[in-house]
Structures are given as structure tokens and as C-alpha cells.
Design a protein around this motif. Structure first.
Motif, PDB file in Angstrom:
ATOM      1  N   ALA A  90      31.855  54.974  16.010  1.00 53.20           N
ATOM      2  CA  ALA A  90      31.524  53.924  15.491  1.00 53.20           C
ATOM      3  C   ALA A  90      30.826  53.882  13.966  1.00 53.20           C
ATOM      4  O   ALA A  90      31.242  53.119  13.040  1.00 53.20           O
ATOM      5  N   SER A  91      29.739  54.791  13.658  1.00 53.84           N
ATOM      6  CA  SER A  91      29.340  55.113  12.266  1.00 53.84           C
ATOM      7  C   SER A  91      30.360  55.379  11.298  1.00 53.84           C
ATOM      8  O   SER A  91      30.553  54.717  10.225  1.00 53.84           O
ATOM      9  N   ARG A  92      31.149  56.239  11.782  1.00 52.09           N
ATOM     10  CA  ARG A  92      32.560  56.694  10.801  1.00 52.09           C
ATOM     11  C   ARG A  92      33.295  55.366  10.514  1.00 52.09           C
ATOM     12  O   ARG A  92      33.693  55.282   9.463  1.00 52.09           O
ATOM     13  N   ALA A  93      33.855  54.790  11.532  1.00 52.38           N
ATOM     14  CA  ALA A  93      34.604  53.580  11.501  1.00 52.38           C
ATOM     15  C   ALA A  93      34.014  52.405  10.608  1.00 52.38           C
ATOM     16  O   ALA A  93      34.629  51.882  10.038  1.00 52.38           O
ATOM     17  N   ALA A  94      32.727  52.337  10.586  1.00 48.42           N
ATOM     18  CA  ALA A  94      32.046  51.390   9.671  1.00 48.42           C
ATOM     19  C   ALA A  94      31.798  51.964   8.250  1.00 48.42           C
ATOM     20  O   ALA A  94      31.334  51.217   7.543  1.00 48.42           O
ATOM     21  N   GLY A  95      32.239  53.142   7.999  1.00 49.49           N
ATOM     22  CA  GLY A  95      32.313  53.749   6.670  1.00 49.49           C
ATOM     23  C   GLY A  95      30.945  54.331   6.359  1.00 49.49           C
ATOM     24  O   GLY A  95      30.565  54.256   5.246  1.00 49.49           O
ATOM     25  N   ARG A  96      29.994  54.647   7.421  1.00 48.70           N
ATOM     26  CA  ARG A  96      28.747  55.003   7.205  1.00 48.70           C
ATOM     27  C   ARG A  96      28.572  56.453   7.337  1.00 48.70           C
ATOM     28  O   ARG A  96      27.409  57.070   7.634  1.00 48.70           O
TER      29      ARG A  96
END
Length: 412
Positions: free
Chosen positions: A25-31
Motif C-alpha cells: 500500500a505504501s509503494r502504491a501511494a508513492g511513499r
């Protein structure tokens, strides 16, 4: 040794699954990679998860102030000759990041783990390593890192009685002091360019004598141990006295030293030096470090230097004058907010290079360069600096968060 029995309890499996979901989820949010937040969640659900994940692995820990990410990569490449490897290759080196990395390696035989200096004792306790590589200790992140002697003491206490084979740099007195409590140490003469953190004896506080490459304390007799492995020019000398050529695409003396320590680690697991050193040639860049990128029709080489010891090594490998040099310094949380370390760096080594300065603390750096008698221009951003640079490959040297900023700007 690694086996196939599943060491994970239902709770541990739930923790791993939840951690991976949060990371995704963090990767998908670009974080970013999400490895740290994923590991934090997983450890909250199962505080013993790191120990459980390490149970079926031959764990190798790598710690140092400088060079641990690169050395971790070199060891991982060398050990792939002996079996599958899981590693925290992107440098997330505190317990959460390490847990995340190990959670992704269910088929691995070896776990090659970079560990932040301040966490080494705790991670060693959790993972029961077969081998620990200690490369160097020097000042870093002045606002929050304990001074180096205290870190060495922390290592010494944490490693006392450890069953691990400790591969330690005999040229760094602080590392020697830290490793001397271990019953099984292999000494490597990997060199030490930066000596300013080791003029007083870590054992008694006396003044260290440094004739040539040797060192000893004139007051208590604490001295450099005799190495069984050594870096000698472009070769690694093994315990039998055989010289093996170092094959690297990475530049500089420091990386040859990293390769020498890595070869000593690989030998613990039966990988011969020739095989280990040839496999290390695969490593071209490490998390963006040493990459040559194209930006605004120019070649930029990206170099990371986080503290005085790192800057000294980096200056030794840049192209000769008049190669243009861009310097970028930040002082955010991950860098340490105290920039007084700039005064410990010998910027006269940049004489003859056109210098361009940027980053959050560009004015601090400008004052330091002014005092060092250097000619430089302060720039607003990388784009402006590159436009002002005269011809030639541009050497870009930056500390930690400044390096990440630059990588994002050049799309690396």
C-alpha cells in the motif's frame, strides 16, 4: 544450517502477510519501498518475528559507519555461489527494514544483512549470526549518534561470547577494541584513510602511536593484531599468502577494501576467494551510488558521502581537475541536523575543480569552502548547477537525503 521446516507460527505468518500488505500500500501511494513501515507493523503483531525469520538462515551481519551497503551487496553476490541469498539490499538497516527483507526470502539459505551501528548488538541477539563483518567506526550524525568510543563499547559488550565468526578490520583501533571480546575473530588489513577518530586508545585513553601502517598504545600495550587477510594494491592476500586479483566495476580504494572483507566472509562459508571476487564484478552500482546518469545532455556520476571519513574516500576517486564538481548537503533527520562535521572535511583537496554548491545547507557549505580558499558558485538547484558546469563529466557528491533528492530529480 538452513532446513526446510517451517519456523513460522500462525501469528508470525499473519504478521508477515500484514507487513507485506502495508508495504504494498505504501509503494502504491508513492511513499518509497514500504519496507520500513511494513516491518514495523509486522514486528508490532509479532515482536519475535525477526528471530523466527532468521531461524533457518545462515545469517551474516555487516556493520560500519561507511561502506556497509556496498559490502552487503558484495557479500551477497559472492555467497550466491553457495546458495540462494536474501538481503536488505536497499539499505533499510534497522530492525523493521531487516524484518521486511527476511520476510521476502523463504527459500534462502543465507541472510546477508546490513545493520545500523547502533542496532548491531540487538540484531545479533535476535538473529544468532554465523558471521559478523565490522569494517570501520567514525563520527557520523553528530546530533544523535553516541561518540565513537561509546559505540565501540556497545559492540564489544554485545558481541562478547558470540559464537559468530567476526571478520574485523585490524587497521581501525575502534573496530579492534570492539571485536576483541569475541572468541573467534578473523583479522583483515583493509586500511584506514580517516584516522581522526582513533588518536586516543579505546582501551585506556592513552595516546595512540602510528608508525607507518602499524598502531599501538604506548601506555597499555593495546596494538594492531596480525591480519590473516589483507588488501594489497589490486589484490586480496588470503591466509595462505596467495594473491587474488580484485574484479570490480565500483571505483576507489575503499571498495577494494570492502571486497577484501567480503572475500574473507565468503571463505567462512566455503566460497574460495577467486570465485567470490569474480562474482563481485556483477555489482555496478549500489542503491544509485556510483551510477553515471544522463541529465540535460551531460554525464553525471552520483557519489554518496555522509560524514568526514566518507568525503575523504570520495575525494580520492573523483576525476582529476578541471572536472566540475557539484556538492549538495542537507541536514534533515536522516542526515543528522548538526553540520559542524563540515569543518572536519579537507576541502582543499578540491583545488582546481570548478565547484557548484546546493542543498538545504548550501550556505553552511559555502562558508566552509570560503575558509578553505576554494572558488565556488552557490546554486538554487541541480538544473542551474549543471547549466553552469564547464565541459567534462560532472562529479556529484551529496550526503544522504541530498543524494535521494538528486536521484529523484535525475529519474534514477
Amino acid at each position: 544450517m538452513a532446513g526446510n521446516s517451517d519456523p513460522l507460527t500462525p501469528r508470525a505468518k499473519l504478521a508477515v502477510t500484514a507487513g507485506k500488505a502495508v508495504a504494498a500500500a505504501s509503494r502504491a501511494a508513492g511513499r518509497g519501498s514500504g519496507s520500513v513501515i511494513g516491518g514495523k507493523i509486522a514486528l508490532r503483531l509479532d515482536p519475535d518475528l525477526l528471530a523466527r525469520l532468521a531461524q533457518n538462515l545462515d545469517v551474516i551481519l555487516v556493520s560500519a559507519t561507511n561502506g556497509k551497503t556496498t559490502t552487503t551487496r558484495l557479500i551477497a553476490e559472492a555467497l550466491r555461489a553457495a546458495g540462494p541469498v536474501v538481503s536488505n539490499a536497499l539499505g533499510a538497516n534497522m530492525p523493521a527494514g531487516i524484518t521486511s527483507a527476511l520476510a521476502g526470502g523463504s527459500e534462502a539459505k543465507f541472510g546477508v544483512i546490513e545493520v545500523d551501528e547502533k542496532y548491531l548488538a540487538g540484531v545479533a541477539r535476535d538473529t544468532d549470526p554465523k558471521c559478523i563483518a565490522l569494517l570501520n567506526l567514525s563520527r557520523d550524525q553528530l546530533d544523535r549518534a553516541a561518540e565513537t568510543r561509546m559505540l565501540a563499547e556497545n559492540w564489544r559488550e554485545g558481541l562478547a561470547g558470540s559464537k559468530a565468526v567476526v571478520i574485523a578490520n585490524c587497521d581501525d583501533p575502534l573496530v579492534v577494541w570492539a571485536a576483541s571480546s569475541s572468541p573467534n575473530v578473523v583479522w583483515v588489513a583493509a586500511g584506514q584513510m580517516w584516522k581522526d577518530d582513533a588518536w586516543s586508545c579505546p582501551s585506556c585513553g592513552g595516546v595512540m602511536q602510528r608508525p607507518g601502517e602499524d598502531w599501538f598504545c604506548g601506555e597499555c600495550g593495546f596494538r594492531r593484531p596480525t591480519p590473516t587477510w589483507a588488501l594489497s594494491g589490486d589484490h586480496v592476500l588470503d591466509p595462505h599468502g596467495s594473491a587474488w586479483p580484485i574484479h570490480l566495476q565500483l571505483p576507489g580504494r575503499a571498495n577494494k577494501a570492502n571486497a577484501a572483507s567480503s572475500a574473507a566472509v565468503a571463505a567462512v562459508f566455503g566460497v574460495p576467494p577467486q570465485v567470490a571476487l569474480e562474482r563481485m564484478y556483477q555489482v555496478q552500482a549500489v542503491a544509485g551510488r556510483y551510477d553515471v546518469v544522463q541529465f540535460q545532455n551531460r554525464d553525471l556520476r552520483l557519489l554518496l558521502a555522509k560524514n568526514p571519513a566518507g568525503w575523504l574516500e570520495t575525494f580520492s576517486l573523483i576525476d582529476p581537475p578541471p572536472a566540475p564538481v557539484i556538492l549538495s548537503v542537507n541536514a534533515r533527520g536522516a542526515d543528522g541536523t548538526d553540520t559542524s562535521w563540515l569543518w572536519d572535511v579537507d576541502y582543499t583537496r578540491l583545488t582546481g575543480h570548478p565547484i557548484f554548491v546546493l542543498g538545504d545547507r548550501k550556505l553552511d557549505l559555502a562558508v566552509r569552502l570560503e575558509v578553505a580558499g576554494q572558488h565556488f558558485q552557490v546554486c538554487e538547484n541541480l538544473d542551474q548547477a549543471v547549466q553552469l558546469c564547464p565541459p567534462g563529466r560532472i562529479e556529484v557528491i551529496a550526503n544522504y537525503t541530498a543524494f535521494q533528492d538528486l536521484r529523484r530529480r535525475v529519474g534514477n
